[in-house]
Each structure stands twice: as C-alpha cells, then as structure tokens.
Design a protein around this motif. Sequence first.
Motif, PDB file in Angstrom:
ATOM      1  N   TRP A 121      53.078  40.899  44.950  1.00 20.72           N
ATOM      2  CA  TRP A 121      52.555  40.412  43.668  1.00 20.72           C
ATOM      3  C   TRP A 121      51.076  40.103  43.838  1.00 20.72           C
ATOM      4  O   TRP A 121      50.669  39.464  44.797  1.00 20.72           O
ATOM      5  CB  TRP A 121      53.313  39.148  43.226  1.00 20.72           C
ATOM      6  N   VAL A 122      50.278  40.592  42.880  1.00 19.63           N
ATOM      7  CA  VAL A 122      48.830  40.336  42.935  1.00 19.63           C
ATOM      8  C   VAL A 122      48.361  39.894  41.556  1.00 19.63           C
ATOM      9  O   VAL A 122      49.130  39.889  40.601  1.00 19.63           O
ATOM     10  CB  VAL A 122      48.039  41.609  43.342  1.00 19.63           C
ATOM     11  N   LEU A 123      47.098  39.544  41.461  1.00 19.73           N
ATOM     12  CA  LEU A 123      46.503  39.234  40.165  1.00 19.73           C
ATOM     13  C   LEU A 123      45.476  40.313  39.850  1.00 19.73           C
ATOM     14  O   LEU A 123      44.657  40.643  40.708  1.00 19.73           O
ATOM     15  CB  LEU A 123      45.783  37.879  40.235  1.00 19.73           C
ATOM     16  N   ASP A 124      45.525  40.834  38.644  1.00 18.94           N
ATOM     17  CA  ASP A 124      44.580  41.866  38.213  1.00 18.94           C
ATOM     18  C   ASP A 124      44.670  43.120  39.092  1.00 18.94           C
ATOM     19  O   ASP A 124      43.709  43.537  39.727  1.00 18.94           O
ATOM     20  CB  ASP A 124      43.145  41.317  38.200  1.00 18.94           C
ATOM     21  N   LEU A 125      45.855  43.706  39.082  1.00 19.88           N
ATOM     22  CA  LEU A 125      46.126  44.891  39.903  1.00 19.88           C
ATOM     23  C   LEU A 125      45.156  46.028  39.585  1.00 19.88           C
ATOM     24  O   LEU A 125      44.704  46.740  40.482  1.00 19.88           O
ATOM     25  CB  LEU A 125      47.578  45.341  39.670  1.00 19.88           C
ATOM     26  N   LYS A 126      44.824  46.199  38.290  1.00 18.29           N
ATOM     27  CA  LYS A 126      43.981  47.337  37.896  1.00 18.29           C
ATOM     28  C   LYS A 126      42.656  47.343  38.642  1.00 18.29           C
ATOM     29  O   LYS A 126      42.187  48.367  39.111  1.00 18.29           O
ATOM     30  CB  LYS A 126      43.754  47.330  36.375  1.00 18.29           C
ATOM     31  N   SER A 127      42.052  46.140  38.780  1.00 17.45           N
ATOM     32  CA  SER A 127      40.751  46.099  39.458  1.00 17.45           C
ATOM     33  C   SER A 127      40.888  46.301  40.968  1.00 17.45           C
ATOM     34  O   SER A 127      39.923  46.591  41.663  1.00 17.45           O
ATOM     35  CB  SER A 127      40.040  44.767  39.171  1.00 17.45           C
ATOM     36  N   MET A 128      42.120  46.139  41.482  1.00 17.17           N
ATOM     37  CA  MET A 128      42.327  46.302  42.933  1.00 17.17           C
ATOM     38  C   MET A 128      42.733  47.712  43.335  1.00 17.17           C
ATOM     39  O   MET A 128      42.732  48.050  44.510  1.00 17.17           O
ATOM     40  CB  MET A 128      43.433  45.345  43.402  1.00 17.17           C
ATOM     41  N   LEU A 129      43.089  48.532  42.361  1.00 17.84           N
ATOM     42  CA  LEU A 129      43.596  49.873  42.701  1.00 17.84           C
ATOM     43  C   LEU A 129      42.655  50.684  43.600  1.00 17.84           C
ATOM     44  O   LEU A 129      43.110  51.338  44.526  1.00 17.84           O
ATOM     45  CB  LEU A 129      43.938  50.663  41.431  1.00 17.84           C
ATOM     46  N   PRO A 130      41.327  50.629  43.361  1.00 13.88           N
ATOM     47  CA  PRO A 130      40.467  51.422  44.255  1.00 13.88           C
ATOM     48  C   PRO A 130      40.514  50.930  45.702  1.00 13.88           C
ATOM     49  O   PRO A 130      40.244  51.683  46.635  1.00 13.88           O
ATOM     50  CB  PRO A 130      39.070  51.243  43.677  1.00 13.88           C
ATOM     51  N   ALA A 151      39.388  33.781  46.165  1.00 12.33           N
ATOM     52  CA  ALA A 151      40.232  34.927  46.519  1.00 12.33           C
ATOM     53  C   ALA A 151      41.570  34.453  47.109  1.00 12.33           C
ATOM     54  O   ALA A 151      42.632  35.021  46.830  1.00 12.33           O
ATOM     55  CB  ALA A 151      39.505  35.832  47.502  1.00 12.33           C
ATOM     56  N   CYS A 152      41.501  33.388  47.913  1.00 11.11           N
ATOM     57  CA  CYS A 152      42.732  32.846  48.512  1.00 11.11           C
ATOM     58  C   CYS A 152      43.659  32.290  47.438  1.00 11.11           C
ATOM     59  O   CYS A 152      44.871  32.512  47.470  1.00 11.11           O
ATOM     60  CB  CYS A 152      42.401  31.748  49.527  1.00 11.11           C
ATOM     61  N   TYR A 153      43.063  31.570  46.486  1.00 15.16           N
ATOM     62  CA  TYR A 153      43.866  31.044  45.373  1.00 15.16           C
ATOM     63  C   TYR A 153      44.549  32.194  44.631  1.00 15.16           C
ATOM     64  O   TYR A 153      45.720  32.123  44.288  1.00 15.16           O
ATOM     65  CB  TYR A 153      42.984  30.278  44.378  1.00 15.16           C
ATOM     66  N   MET A 154      43.789  33.275  44.385  1.00 12.34           N
ATOM     67  CA  MET A 154      44.345  34.415  43.650  1.00 12.34           C
ATOM     68  C   MET A 154      45.577  34.967  44.364  1.00 12.34           C
ATOM     69  O   MET A 154      46.621  35.182  43.750  1.00 12.34           O
ATOM     70  CB  MET A 154      43.299  35.534  43.519  1.00 12.34           C
ATOM     71  N   GLY A 155      45.435  35.172  45.658  1.00 12.60           N
ATOM     72  CA  GLY A 155      46.538  35.731  46.441  1.00 12.60           C
ATOM     73  C   GLY A 155      47.713  34.780  46.520  1.00 12.60           C
ATOM     74  O   GLY A 155      48.872  35.164  46.303  1.00 12.60           O
ATOM     75  N   TYR A 156      47.414  33.510  46.799  1.00 11.82           N
ATOM     76  CA  TYR A 156      48.465  32.511  47.010  1.00 11.82           C
ATOM     77  C   TYR A 156      49.272  32.288  45.729  1.00 11.82           C
ATOM     78  O   TYR A 156      50.508  32.290  45.749  1.00 11.82           O
ATOM     79  CB  TYR A 156      47.839  31.187  47.484  1.00 11.82           C
ATOM     80  N   ILE A 157      48.556  32.102  44.592  1.00 11.33           N
ATOM     81  CA  ILE A 157      49.265  31.801  43.334  1.00 11.33           C
ATOM     82  C   ILE A 157      50.094  32.997  42.875  1.00 11.33           C
ATOM     83  O   ILE A 157      51.221  32.846  42.403  1.00 11.33           O
ATOM     84  CB  ILE A 157      48.274  31.351  42.227  1.00 11.33           C
ATOM     85  N   ALA A 158      49.553  34.207  43.031  1.00  9.45           N
ATOM     86  CA  ALA A 158      50.312  35.400  42.622  1.00  9.45           C
ATOM     87  C   ALA A 158      51.627  35.463  43.410  1.00  9.45           C
ATOM     88  O   ALA A 158      52.695  35.740  42.854  1.00  9.45           O
ATOM     89  CB  ALA A 158      49.487  36.662  42.864  1.00  9.45           C
TER      90      ALA A 158
END
Length: 511
Positions: free
Chosen positions: A7-16, A84-91
């Motif tokens: 699970w991630v946050l904002d998958l679209k921006s991470m696809l590349p 970035a850590c918050y994004m990963g952890y919360i997702a």
Amino acid sequence: DTVHSVWVLDLKSMLPLLNLTDEAPVYDAGVAGYLLNPLKDTYGYDDLARDYLSMTIPSKSDLIGKENLGDLLETGDEKAVTCACYMGYIAWKAAEPLKSRLEQEEMYKLYTEIEMPLIYSLWHMEQEGVLVKRDKLKEYGDTLKVGIKKLETEIYAETGKEFNINSPKQLGEILFGEMQLPGGKKTKTGYSTAADILDKLAPDHAIVKDILEYRQLTKLKSTYADGLGNVIEEDGRIHSTFNQTITATGRISSTDPNLQNIPVRMELGRLIRKVFVPEEGFVFLDADYSQIELRVLAHMSGDEKLIQAYREAEDIHRLTASQVFHVPLDEVTSLQRRNAKAVNFGIVYGISSFGLSQDLSITRKEAAAYIEKYFETYPKIKGFLDSLVKDGKEHGYVTTMFGRRRPVPELRSSNFMQRSFGERVAMNSPIQGTAADIIKIAMNHVYERMKKEGLRSRLVLQVHDELLIETKKEEIEEVSRILEEEMKGAADLAVELDVDMHQGDSRYEAK
C-alpha cells in the motif's frame, strides 16, 4: 490479502520510480480514502491518519510548505525525509482499516477492479500527452486578436467613449448609469454586469450582444491561445494531469491545463480543436457514448416505456415529444423535439419547473405541465427518482450501479435551498456516477487490449463520455473494433450502449 500486498500513497506519481507491471498488487491508500468519502478536499497521509487511525500528525505542508518533495529528498532535507516516512508508514498502517471499510461498504470490488487499474491507464495517458501545432495556435490567437479589436472599436462607437471593457465597474456605469439600459442592479461596488443580467438585455441591445461576444473572445484568447502556448513541453505535446479523487460523482477531471472543457458550442471556440493533431503516420479516432446518462436512467429506473423507446427509436427526443405531446411521430415539430430534449436531459439533473422555464423561455406553469406530462409518459422514472431521494435521506448517501457511494448530507438540512440541492444531487449522482464508472471500465479495457495486442496506437484523452485514440494508420480497423467492443461491452444494460465514432487529422475533424 492485505498482508502480501503493498500500500502506498499517490501511486500514480510513483509509477516511474517503481517499475511495476500493471498487474502488481499495489494499492493506493489515498484513492481508498476518496471512495470512502468523496466530499473531502484532500486525501493526504495526515487526513488518513486522522480519519482511520485516530492520529494527529503534521501534514506535508506543515513540514515542507509548497516545496517539491522529490527535489527536497535529493538534497537529504530532514523534514522531507520525515514527510516521506509518514507517507509510507501511514499507507501501510491504514491498509487494514481502509480495506475492511471498503468491504463493509461493498466498494472493495469497485476499488480493485475499476479504480486501481485506472491509475495505470491515466498515467500512460499523461505520459503520451497530445500534440499541439504551435503555428496553428498562433494563427488562432491572431484571428481572436482581430475579432477583439473590431468589437472594441464597435463598442467605443456605440458608447461614444473609450473605457476599460474588462472593468465591471466602468462597464456598469456606462450601460446602466449613462445609457440607462433597463435591469440595472446596484451592488456595493457599482452596477452588476453578471452574465445572466446581460443575457436578458442582449436580444434588444446590440451593444450588450457585442460586450458578451467580446468577453467570450478575450476568454478564449487568455485560456487557450495564450494559456495552451505556455504549457507545450519540449516534445511539442501538452501533458495534462488527470485526477481521480476530485469529483464527488466519480468523474475524472483534468488540470494543468484542463483539456476536458475545450469549447463545443460556439464555432469560434470549437476552432481551437484544430491545433490538437496526431503525430505523422497517425490519425485521431474519437469514440463517444451517445446519450449514456439517459440510457443509464432507462436501465436503473426499469421504465418499460423508455426501454422500449430506446429499442425502437432512432431518435429518442422525437419519440419522447410524440408521446408527451400526443402527436404522431412524423408530425413532431422541431420546437416540440427541442422541448422534449430539454426535459429528457433535464430530468437526469433533477431539473425544477423554474430551471426548465428558464431553459426554454416559457412560464413556470407551462414547464410544470411539461414535467408532469413527461412523468405520465414514463411513470417508473418518477418513482425511481423519488426513491433515490427517499433512500438518500434514510441512509445519508446514494449509490451507483457499481456500488460507488455519494454522501448527501444536504438532504437532512433545515435550509430549504440546501435540501433542494441535496434532492438534485440524490437524483443525478447515481446516474452520472454510473456513467462515469462505465467509461472508466471501457477506458481500462481499451488501454489493456491495445497493450496486449502490441499496438502502437495510444489513448491520449478522456472527456467524460468520450475517448480519443492517436491511432497508427495501419491499425485503424483494429482500434475501431477494440473501441466498439470494449465501450459497448463495458456494462450490461437493459438498453444497448451506443457508440459514435469519427476519425480525422485534428481533434476538430474527429468529432
């Protein structure tokens, strides 16, 4: 199983960065948050933490303001790393509660089968972009400049003086103060020159007609001729951003720039479509659903008469007019057809007799009589729309055919205006939302089929009920077949989905 998926946050921006295949089990926590409550403005990690984990943590803007996270991470900025850590952890942490809420509200299938694949379709569409002819765009801007100059001269001649036409204060003073035109409404800052006031005066006063036209041309110039020129990238293409967590009904929206509201009605506005072209060796194929919302209404209401009408009639508005006004089909006048069309589409939006009377320039009494006749002709539609409002009041939300929920808190408001708004939303959202779900399914399938069949054609634009494919000339037949099959087969309705297809060497020709 949530444990074995990412699970991630904002998958679209991470696809590349992630180098995933489209089938990888990766889920976007933000999109899950959006499905569970589509009325919010943002679905950041701090929103999810608060709503699903009862945690209060600093938001992205608290930590890094408006700075770009990726740029800051490259410099090793401490606050960016925290972010970035918050994004990963919360997702990761919110995955369980989000998944169980989606299952509980019967939206997990919608989430995994429509919304998740859509991220890949949208990302590829953004990457492709649409080719724009700079010289054509300049030509268009020059045409507008000439038109604007001509109107300016005419307006100054009619008022006998030069002034700033773009200043509502000066314009109001001249029209209502000096020229004494009727209908002037004084506000704190002067006379109002809002479009609805000027529209009423236009038929009788040439100057007002000129001013409205001047406004249209200056808007076209700033939004399109100048605006689009500023966003063409090095590859000569415009890469819009497509958002799937903005609208409450489930429609996709387009920003920076918005390519979904390119004008259609005014010929001069439509000409902007000539600047959007396919690459050499390609052609545009444009496929759009014909009257998808009315067909969805026929299916969801189960009204036999409307379903029958769709199965029999080439022209649903003519048939509706014939039934509503009790005249033989071949004697329906163009005015009767126009009125029936306004009612047909108006019903989908929960139109009131006031709204219809304004649309058709008739009295409220006549409009109310039309609506009543319409409901007599198609009795189940009235029952269906009433039941949507009743269910919305009872449950606090309404649902599309595919289970997408739209909360309607306004239905319980003590304010009449808010309640009326809520009723219109309750009637329209299940229909518009179902149509939005259908086009998403079609879009995903078209994208997947073209990829699977190794085609070089690509999906470049989605505008509500239409798909635009930049098609390799040798692949026209194949792509037409894919569009036809996947768009018609996206949902199984009581009336067939109908698709109009056009091809051309610009967006103007392919519509």
